[in-house]
Design an enzyme around this catalytic site. Structure first.
Site, PDB file in Angstrom:
ATOM      1  N   ARG A 105      11.126  55.073  19.477  1.00  0.00           N
ATOM      2  CA  ARG A 105      11.678  55.763  20.638  1.00  0.00           C
ATOM      3  C   ARG A 105      10.580  56.603  21.270  1.00  0.00           C
ATOM      4  NH1 ARG A 105      11.795  61.212  19.780  1.00  0.00           N
ATOM      5  NH2 ARG A 105      12.437  62.031  17.764  1.00  0.00           N
ATOM      6  N   ASP A 145       2.832  69.904  16.164  1.00  0.00           N
ATOM      7  CA  ASP A 145       3.854  69.199  16.957  1.00  0.00           C
ATOM      8  C   ASP A 145       3.489  69.317  18.440  1.00  0.00           C
ATOM      9  OD1 ASP A 145       6.193  68.139  18.006  1.00  0.00           O
ATOM     10  OD2 ASP A 145       7.483  69.040  16.510  1.00  0.00           O
ATOM     11  N   ASN A 193       2.705  63.163  19.837  1.00  0.00           N
ATOM     12  CA  ASN A 193       3.246  64.499  20.097  1.00  0.00           C
ATOM     13  C   ASN A 193       2.428  65.253  21.127  1.00  0.00           C
ATOM     14  OD1 ASN A 193       5.701  65.676  19.268  1.00  0.00           O
ATOM     15  ND2 ASN A 193       5.215  65.181  17.150  1.00  0.00           N
TER      16      ASN A 193
END
Ligand code: CA
Length: 295
Positions: free
Chosen positions: A100, A198, A148
């Site tokens: 995804r 992240d 990310n």
């Protein structure tokens, strides 16, 4: 530092992510990836609204016309900001149902970049894509596991990028005219004890702010020296992303998640999933780039 950390929006995001300050409407916008929601908050009035995209949403950006462009589970689409209507653009991974879309952002020339990740978070089957103003999709990097944080240097010559499981921040040479990236190298290695790197954003002095998944913090790094300059602890473990916002771009908004936390852990961090804002930061952000269609 005399930081002041506040809850900007007390929500229970499963996976809050991708905050963007919209200078035109003076709102902070972010997503809940798992619930497929775009959240929009006016910090002056506390008015909070949610657009449901009816599929997972990895990331989004604001377009020059004020609407959104998004990297959804099933590809790129425009999202009408008033009624949530989706206008599909392209799905470069329609052949990879195990992947995804994840984090994304606009470059200084107004192209939208977004990467993918595998649901199992272990296959290096993901890629980083660029969507240009003509709505053409190109693959920019491959062999990625969890695409990310990303941002561009202030001189528009370097692209910074995080593939989370590597614990690295990588840099590429970036050509703002062509949108091409090259010469990938690692510039920062995050200590594993600090949690997974992240989301990421750059500040007005060119320093990088990184959110730490499982690390209870955001940190600030100098990409030229690879040194950590600062760390701000938060009362939540799964810190996912950050961006500067507020009318003067002098507050740092931080998203976080409840995903993967046990009931016992959630008892210890009742604010998990909220949107935080950190005031009294010595630096400011830069005006976010908008997506610029050239059709
Ligand atoms: Ca992320």
């Amino acid at each position: 530092m005399n930081y002041k950390i506040e809850v900007a929006c007390n929500v229970e995001n499963e996976l809050g992510e991708g905050p963007i300050w919209d200078s035109a409407t003076k709102t902070i916008c972010w997503v809940d990836i798992i619930k497929g929601e775009i959240h929009e908050l006016n910090p002056s009035t506390d008015h909070h609204r949610i657009i449901n995209t009816h599929e997972m949403i990895g990331s989004f950006a604001v377009c020059t016309d004020g609407n959104f462009i998004a990297a959804l589970q099933h590809g790129f689409a425009f999202i009408n900001r008033e009624n949530g209507e989706k206008k599909f653009i392209a799905d470069p991974e329609s052949d990879l149902p195990g992947n995804r879309f994840n984090d994304g952002k606009c470059d200084p020339a107004g192209r939208f970049w977004a990467g993918t990740m595998s649901f199992n978070t272990t296959d290096a089957s993901a890629s980083l894509y660029q969507l240009n103003g003509k709505l053409e999709v190109s693959k920019q990097a491959t062999g990625i596991t969890i695409s990310n944080g990303l941002d561009w240097s202030l001189d528009k010559k370097t692209f910074y990028y995080i593939d989370t499981p590597t614990f690295n921040v990588d840099a590429f040479d970036y050509d703002n005219e062509s949108g091409e990236i090259s010469n990938r190298r690692t510039i920062i290695q995050i200590p594993k004890a600090d949690g997974f790197p992240d989301g990421m954003c750059i500040d007005a002095t060119g320093m990088l702010w990184i959110a730490h998944w499982g690390g209870w913090q955001v940190t600030r790094w100098d990409p030229a020296t690879s040194k950590k300059i600062d760390a701000i602890k938060l009362p939540v473990s799964q810190v996912t992303s950050c961006c500067f916002g507020g009318e003067n771009l002098d507050s740092l908004y931080v998203t976080c998640a409840r995903e993967g936390l046990t009931e016992a852990q959630l008892d210890k961090e009742p604010l998990a999933g909220s949107l935080f804002v950190i005031h009294n930061i010595e630096t400011k952000g830069i005006t976010p780039n908008l997506f610029q269609p050239s059709m």
